[in-house]
Design a protein around this motif. Structure first.
Motif, mmCIF file in Angstrom:
data_model
loop_
_atom_site.group_PDB
_atom_site.id
_atom_site.type_symbol
_atom_site.label_atom_id
_atom_site.label_comp_id
_atom_site.label_asym_id
_atom_site.label_seq_id
_atom_site.Cartn_x
_atom_site.Cartn_y
_atom_site.Cartn_z
ATOM 1 N N HIS A 65 0.725 -1.268 0.007
ATOM 2 C CA HIS A 65 -0.056 0.008 -0.075
ATOM 3 C C HIS A 65 0.854 1.362 0.066
ATOM 4 N N TYR A 168 -12.938 10.405 -6.537
ATOM 5 C CA TYR A 168 -13.577 9.064 -6.905
ATOM 6 C C TYR A 168 -15.107 9.269 -7.128
ATOM 7 N N GLU A 197 -11.962 -2.679 -14.439
ATOM 8 C CA GLU A 197 -11.668 -3.053 -13.187
ATOM 9 C C GLU A 197 -13.135 -2.691 -12.362
ATOM 10 N N PRO A 199 -15.272 0.083 -9.782
ATOM 11 C CA PRO A 199 -15.106 1.129 -9.214
ATOM 12 C C PRO A 199 -14.246 1.441 -7.889
ATOM 13 N N SER A 201 -12.332 -1.859 -7.102
ATOM 14 C CA SER A 201 -12.025 -3.140 -7.073
ATOM 15 C C SER A 201 -11.532 -3.755 -8.267
ATOM 16 N N SER A 202 -10.545 -4.850 -8.131
ATOM 17 C CA SER A 202 -9.860 -5.507 -9.270
ATOM 18 C C SER A 202 -10.762 -6.726 -9.599
ATOM 19 N N GLN A 226 -5.282 -8.421 -5.723
ATOM 20 C CA GLN A 226 -5.018 -9.058 -6.822
ATOM 21 C C GLN A 226 -3.618 -9.401 -6.713
ATOM 22 N N SER A 261 -9.216 -4.711 -0.864
ATOM 23 C CA SER A 261 -8.590 -4.762 0.106
ATOM 24 C C SER A 261 -9.543 -4.946 1.583
HETATM 25 N N1 PLP Z 1 -9.333 -0.445 -8.656
HETATM 26 C C1 PLP Z 1 -9.768 0.647 -7.949
HETATM 27 C C2 PLP Z 1 -10.568 1.802 -8.704
HETATM 28 C C3 PLP Z 1 -9.964 0.517 -6.287
HETATM 29 O O1 PLP Z 1 -10.450 1.860 -5.992
HETATM 30 C C4 PLP Z 1 -9.500 -0.375 -5.912
HETATM 31 C C5 PLP Z 1 -9.526 -0.163 -4.590
HETATM 32 O O2 PLP Z 1 -10.265 0.603 -3.644
HETATM 33 C C6 PLP Z 1 -8.927 -1.371 -6.424
HETATM 34 C C7 PLP Z 1 -9.008 -1.457 -7.850
HETATM 35 C C8 PLP Z 1 -8.405 -2.580 -5.503
HETATM 36 O O3 PLP Z 1 -7.209 -2.332 -4.817
HETATM 37 P P1 PLP Z 1 -6.606 -2.958 -3.638
HETATM 38 O O4 PLP Z 1 -6.739 -4.151 -3.844
HETATM 39 O O5 PLP Z 1 -5.526 -2.377 -3.377
HETATM 40 O O6 PLP Z 1 -7.881 -2.413 -2.566
#
Ligand code: PLP
Length: 295
Positions: A65, A168, A197, A199, A201-202, A226, A261
């Motif tokens: 992170h 966002y 992806e 909004p 998440s992956s 991911q 996350s």
């Molecule tokens: N893609 C976007 C646009 C996101 O905002 C996030 C997380 O909030 C992710 C992917 C996934 O990221 P992570 O697994 O680091 O939380």
């Protein structure tokens, strides 16, 4: 012990003397008026953030992170964050909430007070939202066109598609649109039909023994969850691959998930109204892995 804590951070430059670190942030009353009205975060969304999970007292994946925070800051031409400072604030914030249960730790780094010469920052920890149903029963998703072609991230770096910025509002609007359409969440697609992806998440899909996710070069944020899942699967001898996926490819997957996350892995049970196969055993294994302590 409180279950919500906030800290105001005075971001230090890289190389600041270590003894300044502890005095560079302070706990504040959650919800107190700590953000200046002329900060560029509320006016422009001009800053970057990270959301980390705390599970039973352990902060998950701090270094990935922080590396992404530094990368987002670089893409936004913000001053390089002092990662020792952020490590310390994360530790202090995590110590202030109960050692059992799930929490979300959000840290933000703003360009600061207009005209943006002095960055501002804060950390806010809240109880994690209840993702049990999403993890166990799955989620219905709809595809939504992001309006840019695949690879926009490389052609138009000023769109900051690979940075986790504080802007966002469009992502939140996509989730509202998904709910209006009777789904739980969305999957963004490029204007030329590729899966990008969610909004927040992956996307990961399984085709037989191959685990696939769209490449970051498609114009997406590289997810820490991911990456953690791929490292775990790879260590188990599974095949993991970054590959372009069309929406039709995703429809033909043997299983697919939205991962992030705090939610961890949520299986997609329905895509644009059509049922998707769910791999309950793999979902349970992924979430058991994701909820264990990870660094
Ligand atoms: N893609 C976007 C646009 C996101 O905002 C996030 C997380 O909030 C992710 C992917 C996934 O990221 P992570 O697994 O680091 O939380």
């Amino acid at each position: 012990m409180p279950d919500t804590v906030s800290f105001l951070v005075d971001p230090l430059p890289v190389g600041a003397t270590p003894e300044f670190l502890e005095a560079s942030f302070r706990e504040i009353e959650p919800g107190s008026g700590a953000l200046a009205v002329n900060d560029l975060a509320p006016h422009r969304g001009d800053g970057v953030f990270e959301t980390l999970a705390i599970v039973d007292g352990h902060v998950q994946e701090v270094e990935p992170h922080l590396a992404r925070l530094a990368n987002s800051a670089q893409l936004c031409e913000l001053p390089e964050p002092n990662l020792d400072q952020w490590r310390l604030v994360i530790t202090r914030a995590a110590e202030r909430v109960p050692g059992q249960g799930e929490f979300a730790l959000k840290l933000a780094l703003s360009r600061g007070i207009d005209p943006g010469t002095t960055p501002t920052g804060w950390v806010h920890v809240t109880p994690g939202a209840d993702f049990r149903a999403a993890r166990e029963e799955g989620i219905r998703v709809v595809t939504l066109d992001r309006g840019v072609a695949r690879g926009a991230g490389e052609r138009a770096p000023w769109l900051l598609l690979g940075a986790k910025t504080l802007s966002y509002a469009a992502n939140m609007a996509a989730i509202r649109e998904a709910k209006r359409r009777g789904a739980d969440d969305a999957v963004f697609t490029s204007s030329d039909g590729y899966v990008l992806e969610g909004p927040t998440s992956s996307v990961i899909a399984r085709f037989g023994d191959d685990w696939v996710t769209p490449p970051p070069a498609a114009g997406i944020l590289h997810g820490t969850t991911q990456r953690s899942i791929f490292a775990h699967l790879h260590a188990q001898g599974r095949t993991v691959e970054y590959r372009d996926l069309t929406v039709d490819d995703l429809r033909r997957a043997d299983a697919a998930w939205l991962v992030s996350s705090v939610r961890m892995a949520a299986p997609i049970v329905e895509l644009d109204g059509a049922p998707m196969p769910v791999d309950h055993a793999a979902t349970a294994q992924l979430n058991a892995y994701l909820l264990g302590p990870r660094d």
